[in-house]
Write a protein that holds these residues in place. Sequence first.
Motif, PDB file in Angstrom:
ATOM      1  N   THR A  38      45.611  47.133  27.078  1.00  0.00           N
ATOM      2  CA  THR A  38      45.769  49.277  27.060  1.00  0.00           C
ATOM      3  C   THR A  38      46.646  49.551  27.124  1.00  0.00           C
ATOM      4  N   ASP A  39      46.890  50.962  26.451  1.00  0.00           N
ATOM      5  CA  ASP A  39      48.573  51.915  26.612  1.00  0.00           C
ATOM      6  C   ASP A  39      48.233  51.899  27.880  1.00  0.00           C
ATOM      7  N   PHE A  40      47.149  51.721  28.941  1.00  0.00           N
ATOM      8  CA  PHE A  40      47.754  53.435  29.799  1.00  0.00           C
ATOM      9  C   PHE A  40      48.804  51.986  31.074  1.00  0.00           C
ATOM     10  N   TYR A  41      47.428  50.734  30.691  1.00  0.00           N
ATOM     11  CA  TYR A  41      48.432  49.854  31.642  1.00  0.00           C
ATOM     12  C   TYR A  41      49.469  49.231  31.134  1.00  0.00           C
ATOM     13  N   GLN A  42      49.630  49.352  30.059  1.00  0.00           N
ATOM     14  CA  GLN A  42      51.306  49.331  29.357  1.00  0.00           C
ATOM     15  C   GLN A  42      52.228  50.620  30.129  1.00  0.00           C
ATOM     16  N   GLU A  43      52.062  51.311  30.259  1.00  0.00           N
ATOM     17  CA  GLU A  43      52.701  52.985  30.403  1.00  0.00           C
ATOM     18  C   GLU A  43      52.525  52.479  31.685  1.00  0.00           C
ATOM     19  N   ASN A  44      51.792  52.256  32.591  1.00  0.00           N
ATOM     20  CA  ASN A  44      51.548  52.614  34.030  1.00  0.00           C
ATOM     21  C   ASN A  44      51.201  51.894  34.642  1.00  0.00           C
ATOM     22  N   PRO A  45      51.567  50.368  34.570  1.00  0.00           N
ATOM     23  CA  PRO A  45      51.689  48.920  35.615  1.00  0.00           C
ATOM     24  C   PRO A  45      51.714  49.073  36.919  1.00  0.00           C
ATOM     25  N   ASN A  46      50.962  50.140  37.662  1.00  0.00           N
ATOM     26  CA  ASN A  46      50.157  50.118  39.331  1.00  0.00           C
ATOM     27  C   ASN A  46      48.640  49.016  39.279  1.00  0.00           C
ATOM     28  N   LEU A  47      48.725  48.612  40.024  1.00  0.00           N
ATOM     29  CA  LEU A  47      46.788  47.933  39.857  1.00  0.00           C
ATOM     30  C   LEU A  47      47.299  47.748  40.874  1.00  0.00           C
ATOM     31  N   PRO A  48      45.528  47.778  41.229  1.00  0.00           N
ATOM     32  CA  PRO A  48      45.245  47.479  42.603  1.00  0.00           C
ATOM     33  C   PRO A  48      45.847  46.216  43.456  1.00  0.00           C
ATOM     34  N   GLY A  49      45.315  45.366  44.716  1.00  0.00           N
ATOM     35  CA  GLY A  49      46.418  44.708  45.370  1.00  0.00           C
ATOM     36  C   GLY A  49      44.814  43.330  45.000  1.00  0.00           C
ATOM     37  N   SER A  50      44.363  43.375  44.087  1.00  0.00           N
ATOM     38  CA  SER A  50      43.285  42.160  44.110  1.00  0.00           C
ATOM     39  C   SER A  50      42.145  42.884  42.762  1.00  0.00           C
ATOM     40  N   PRO A  51      42.512  43.040  41.384  1.00  0.00           N
ATOM     41  CA  PRO A  51      41.971  43.365  40.835  1.00  0.00           C
ATOM     42  C   PRO A  51      40.652  42.500  40.116  1.00  0.00           C
ATOM     43  N   ILE A  52      40.647  41.320  40.840  1.00  0.00           N
ATOM     44  CA  ILE A  52      39.457  40.180  40.437  1.00  0.00           C
ATOM     45  C   ILE A  52      38.880  39.595  42.162  1.00  0.00           C
ATOM     46  N   GLN A  53      37.884  39.876  42.635  1.00  0.00           N
ATOM     47  CA  GLN A  53      36.773  39.887  44.227  1.00  0.00           C
ATOM     48  C   GLN A  53      35.261  39.248  43.057  1.00  0.00           C
ATOM     49  N   TRP A  54      34.702  38.304  43.985  1.00  0.00           N
ATOM     50  CA  TRP A  54      33.488  37.736  44.116  1.00  0.00           C
ATOM     51  C   TRP A  54      33.122  38.649  45.641  1.00  0.00           C
ATOM     52  N   SER A  55      31.439  38.885  44.980  1.00  0.00           N
ATOM     53  CA  SER A  55      30.634  38.805  46.094  1.00  0.00           C
ATOM     54  C   SER A  55      31.178  37.807  47.563  1.00  0.00           C
ATOM     55  N   LEU A  56      30.816  37.958  48.490  1.00  0.00           N
ATOM     56  CA  LEU A  56      30.342  36.310  49.439  1.00  0.00           C
ATOM     57  C   LEU A  56      29.754  35.856  48.774  1.00  0.00           C
ATOM     58  N   ASP A  57      28.123  36.021  48.098  1.00  0.00           N
ATOM     59  CA  ASP A  57      27.142  34.937  47.739  1.00  0.00           C
ATOM     60  C   ASP A  57      27.912  34.782  46.148  1.00  0.00           C
ATOM     61  N   GLY A  58      28.736  35.003  45.637  1.00  0.00           N
ATOM     62  CA  GLY A  58      29.024  34.826  44.113  1.00  0.00           C
ATOM     63  C   GLY A  58      27.896  34.871  43.508  1.00  0.00           C
ATOM     64  N   SER A  59      27.114  36.598  43.612  1.00  0.00           N
ATOM     65  CA  SER A  59      26.380  35.835  42.552  1.00  0.00           C
ATOM     66  C   SER A  59      26.422  37.426  41.761  1.00  0.00           C
ATOM     67  N   ARG A  60      28.257  38.242  42.084  1.00  0.00           N
ATOM     68  CA  ARG A  60      28.779  39.477  41.387  1.00  0.00           C
ATOM     69  C   ARG A  60      30.232  38.918  41.407  1.00  0.00           C
ATOM     70  N   LEU A  61      30.987  39.474  40.513  1.00  0.00           N
ATOM     71  CA  LEU A  61      32.277  39.725  40.046  1.00  0.00           C
ATOM     72  C   LEU A  61      32.618  41.001  39.618  1.00  0.00           C
ATOM     73  N   LEU A  62      33.154  41.536  40.526  1.00  0.00           N
ATOM     74  CA  LEU A  62      34.070  42.978  40.417  1.00  0.00           C
ATOM     75  C   LEU A  62      35.264  42.780  39.786  1.00  0.00           C
ATOM     76  N   VAL A  63      36.169  43.454  38.279  1.00  0.00           N
ATOM     77  CA  VAL A  63      36.787  42.845  38.286  1.00  0.00           C
ATOM     78  C   VAL A  63      37.387  44.294  37.244  1.00  0.00           C
ATOM     79  N   LEU A  64      38.668  44.755  36.992  1.00  0.00           N
ATOM     80  CA  LEU A  64      39.204  46.003  36.954  1.00  0.00           C
ATOM     81  C   LEU A  64      39.185  45.332  35.040  1.00  0.00           C
ATOM     82  N   ALA A  65      38.600  45.565  33.859  1.00  0.00           N
ATOM     83  CA  ALA A  65      39.175  45.363  33.183  1.00  0.00           C
ATOM     84  C   ALA A  65      38.255  46.563  31.659  1.00  0.00           C
TER      85      ALA A  65
END
Length: 188
Positions: free
Chosen positions: A53-80
């Motif tokens: 996206t243009d937003f992240y090309q111009e503002n390359p700041n992101l969280p420390g963990s843009p991809i995270q799994w729930s402990l039980d592996g049933s869900r995946l949290l992503v910046l997308a």
Amino acid sequence: RFSAFPLYRNTGWSSDGDLIAYYDPQDDTGALTIMNSYGEVQRQIPGMAYWLTDFYQENPNLPGSPIQWSLDGSRLLVLAIGKNTNPCSDFTSTFNNRTYPNPGCWQLLDPATGETIWQDSSLPYNTNVGIFIRNQYYEVTISRHGQYISLCSLFPGDNWFYIINVETSEILYARAWSIFRMRWGAGP
């Protein structure tokens, strides 16, 4: 397009170590890949990488963990990027007053099907600072079974911490609080 974000910042291992989800910075299609520990691709979800996206090309700041799994592996949290059927809402920057279409947002996915369970575009307007809280994230974490997320918005002079029920998008807790890193403990 290039990615200013190296591969190590774009990966997340499941807690059992059996699966890894990642964005390959060399992949111009922006696919989110889920692979097992033997190197076999389990699923590819095309067009998800936030840096397209243009937003992240111009503002390359992101969280420390843009991809995270729930402990039980049933869900995946992503910046997308939102899918065509469920795009992220447009974002108007408070810094340059520019509107960015589908700039990327936090999404909770079912890793088995690739379906979006929840995305942060459903979060309410933050009247405290006059912006949508989803566009000012700094850090986000997912609970062990993926029913809740916590996030800390970062806005100069006005930092907020939230706990959100992803089943209802209800904000369960909101407090002015400056947090740098977060992690779920033994709770829900």
